[in-house]
Write a protein that holds these residues in place. Sequence first.
Motif, short mmCIF file in Angstrom:
data_model
loop_
_atom_site.label_atom_id
_atom_site.label_comp_id
_atom_site.label_asym_id
_atom_site.label_seq_id
_atom_site.Cartn_x
_atom_site.Cartn_y
_atom_site.Cartn_z
N VAL A 76 0.85 -1.20 0.00
CA VAL A 76 0.00 0.00 0.00
C VAL A 76 0.88 1.25 0.00
CG1 VAL A 76 -1.65 1.37 1.36
CG2 VAL A 76 -1.99 -1.10 1.08
N TYR A 77 1.92 1.24 0.83
CA TYR A 77 2.85 2.37 0.89
C TYR A 77 3.45 2.65 -0.49
CZ TYR A 77 7.26 4.82 1.66
OH TYR A 77 8.32 5.70 1.57
N ASP A 78 3.92 1.62 -1.16
CA ASP A 78 4.56 1.79 -2.47
C ASP A 78 3.59 2.39 -3.49
OD1 ASP A 78 7.04 0.91 -1.69
OD2 ASP A 78 6.71 -1.16 -2.32
N SER A 79 2.33 1.94 -3.43
CA SER A 79 1.33 2.47 -4.35
C SER A 79 1.04 3.94 -4.05
CB SER A 79 0.04 1.65 -4.23
OG SER A 79 -0.97 2.17 -5.08
N TRP A 80 0.90 4.27 -2.78
CA TRP A 80 0.65 5.66 -2.39
C TRP A 80 1.84 6.55 -2.76
CZ3 TRP A 80 -2.26 6.52 2.86
CH2 TRP A 80 -3.48 5.83 2.82
N LYS A 81 3.04 6.03 -2.63
CA LYS A 81 4.24 6.82 -2.93
C LYS A 81 4.26 7.22 -4.40
CE LYS A 81 9.29 6.85 -2.45
NZ LYS A 81 9.31 8.16 -1.75
N LYS A 82 3.92 6.29 -5.28
CA LYS A 82 3.88 6.61 -6.71
C LYS A 82 2.88 7.72 -6.99
CE LYS A 82 5.16 1.97 -8.28
NZ LYS A 82 4.66 0.73 -8.94
N THR A 83 1.76 7.67 -6.29
CA THR A 83 0.71 8.67 -6.51
C THR A 83 1.13 10.04 -6.00
OG1 THR A 83 -1.02 6.99 -6.32
CG2 THR A 83 -1.68 9.28 -5.99
N ILE A 84 1.62 10.10 -4.77
CA ILE A 84 1.90 11.42 -4.20
C ILE A 84 3.13 12.06 -4.82
CG2 ILE A 84 3.36 10.69 -2.23
CD1 ILE A 84 1.43 12.75 -0.64
N GLU A 85 4.05 11.27 -5.33
CA GLU A 85 5.22 11.85 -5.98
C GLU A 85 4.84 12.57 -7.27
OE1 GLU A 85 8.23 8.86 -6.39
OE2 GLU A 85 9.16 9.44 -4.49
N ARG A 86 3.74 12.16 -7.88
CA ARG A 86 3.29 12.83 -9.11
C ARG A 86 2.80 14.25 -8.82
NH1 ARG A 86 1.23 7.51 -10.64
NH2 ARG A 86 -0.83 8.05 -9.85
N LEU A 87 2.48 14.54 -7.56
CA LEU A 87 2.01 15.88 -7.21
C LEU A 87 3.16 16.88 -7.15
CD1 LEU A 87 -0.52 15.00 -4.35
CD2 LEU A 87 -0.97 15.31 -6.79
N ASP A 88 4.39 16.37 -7.06
CA ASP A 88 5.59 17.20 -7.05
C ASP A 88 5.53 18.25 -5.92
OD1 ASP A 88 8.10 17.90 -7.93
OD2 ASP A 88 7.35 19.43 -9.33
N GLU A 89 5.16 17.80 -4.71
CA GLU A 89 5.11 18.65 -3.53
C GLU A 89 5.77 17.91 -2.37
OE1 GLU A 89 1.48 20.75 -2.53
OE2 GLU A 89 0.56 20.01 -4.37
N PRO A 90 6.29 18.64 -1.37
CA PRO A 90 6.82 17.97 -0.18
C PRO A 90 5.73 17.16 0.51
CG PRO A 90 7.46 20.28 -0.23
CD PRO A 90 6.43 20.10 -1.31
N TYR A 91 6.10 16.03 1.06
CA TYR A 91 5.09 15.19 1.72
C TYR A 91 5.72 14.35 2.83
CZ TYR A 91 7.10 11.41 -1.11
OH TYR A 91 7.97 10.51 -1.67
N TYR A 92 4.86 13.87 3.70
CA TYR A 92 5.23 12.90 4.74
C TYR A 92 4.48 11.62 4.39
CZ TYR A 92 5.38 10.68 9.42
OH TYR A 92 5.56 9.81 10.48
N LEU A 93 5.21 10.54 4.21
CA LEU A 93 4.60 9.25 3.92
C LEU A 93 5.42 8.16 4.60
CD1 LEU A 93 2.52 7.46 2.42
CD2 LEU A 93 4.11 7.43 0.48
N LYS A 94 4.81 7.44 5.51
CA LYS A 94 5.54 6.41 6.24
C LYS A 94 4.62 5.24 6.59
CE LYS A 94 9.27 9.06 8.45
NZ LYS A 94 9.16 10.28 7.66
N ILE A 95 5.28 4.11 6.85
CA ILE A 95 4.61 2.96 7.44
C ILE A 95 4.91 2.99 8.93
CG2 ILE A 95 4.43 0.44 7.47
CD1 ILE A 95 5.81 0.52 4.67
N TRP A 96 3.89 2.86 9.74
CA TRP A 96 4.08 2.73 11.18
C TRP A 96 3.79 1.28 11.57
CZ3 TRP A 96 0.72 7.40 13.24
CH2 TRP A 96 1.31 8.61 12.83
N ILE A 97 4.76 0.59 12.14
CA ILE A 97 4.54 -0.77 12.62
C ILE A 97 4.75 -0.80 14.13
CG2 ILE A 97 5.32 -3.17 12.52
CD1 ILE A 97 6.17 -2.69 9.65
N PHE A 98 3.69 -1.14 14.83
CA PHE A 98 3.74 -1.19 16.28
C PHE A 98 4.16 -2.59 16.71
CE2 PHE A 98 1.07 2.30 15.15
CZ PHE A 98 1.31 3.27 16.12
N GLU A 99 5.30 -2.67 17.38
CA GLU A 99 5.91 -3.96 17.67
C GLU A 99 5.03 -4.86 18.55
OE1 GLU A 99 9.63 -5.17 20.35
OE2 GLU A 99 10.23 -4.12 18.52
#
Length: 204
Positions: A76-99
């Motif tokens: 899901v992260y990889d798919s979202w990254k491709k999308t938001i990079e097309r906007l050509d704006e600064p962004y925060y995108l991360k996976i949070w994994i709670f141990e």
Amino acid sequence: MTDRTDFRKRKIRGWKRRVKEIERWKAYYMKMDMEQLEESSRDYVKLWSLSFYSLFTQYSLPFWYKQRIIQALIDVYDSWKKTIERLDEPYYLKIWIFEENIMKSQVVVSYREMLHFYDNTFAEIEKIESVNEKVTIKNFSELIWHKGLDLAAWSENELLEDMNDGIYSFEEVQEIKESAYSTSKVSGELFYVMKNGVVWLGER
């Protein structure tokens, strides 16, 4: 008397169904909700929003199942990254994994006026070279990982209410206060901030 073979078959079928639920969850969220992002300048997707979250309260999830969950989050992260990079704006995108509670894990995105919204969500963030074996999968090292502390806060009033309701004893409330990671005041009310476990933050 129940036949043990039939019982094992039911268990296997049950886990197969849960695996399909992960795949359905992933397929549903692979496409970023641009309308939501445009409206709020942030968005997230949580595993616990679906029915298989109840598994966590009933079973100790097997390692192979956690691996499938983490892989779905990465996809899901990889798919979202491709999308938001097309906007050509600064962004925060991360996976949070709670141990300690993997079903709380999520993919989080923000930009524009909410770009720094998540900057202080966790404490003691540090870059690490390897992660706990509890959360690792084959392609884990392809991402950059940071380790942080998940924090939870209780207000003075909440603790007093819980003590009056018999949820905590006076001694337990005192222990919570004394073991607090930090304290802070918000609108005149005192809050006790507690360590709630380790969180792994991943990005490419």
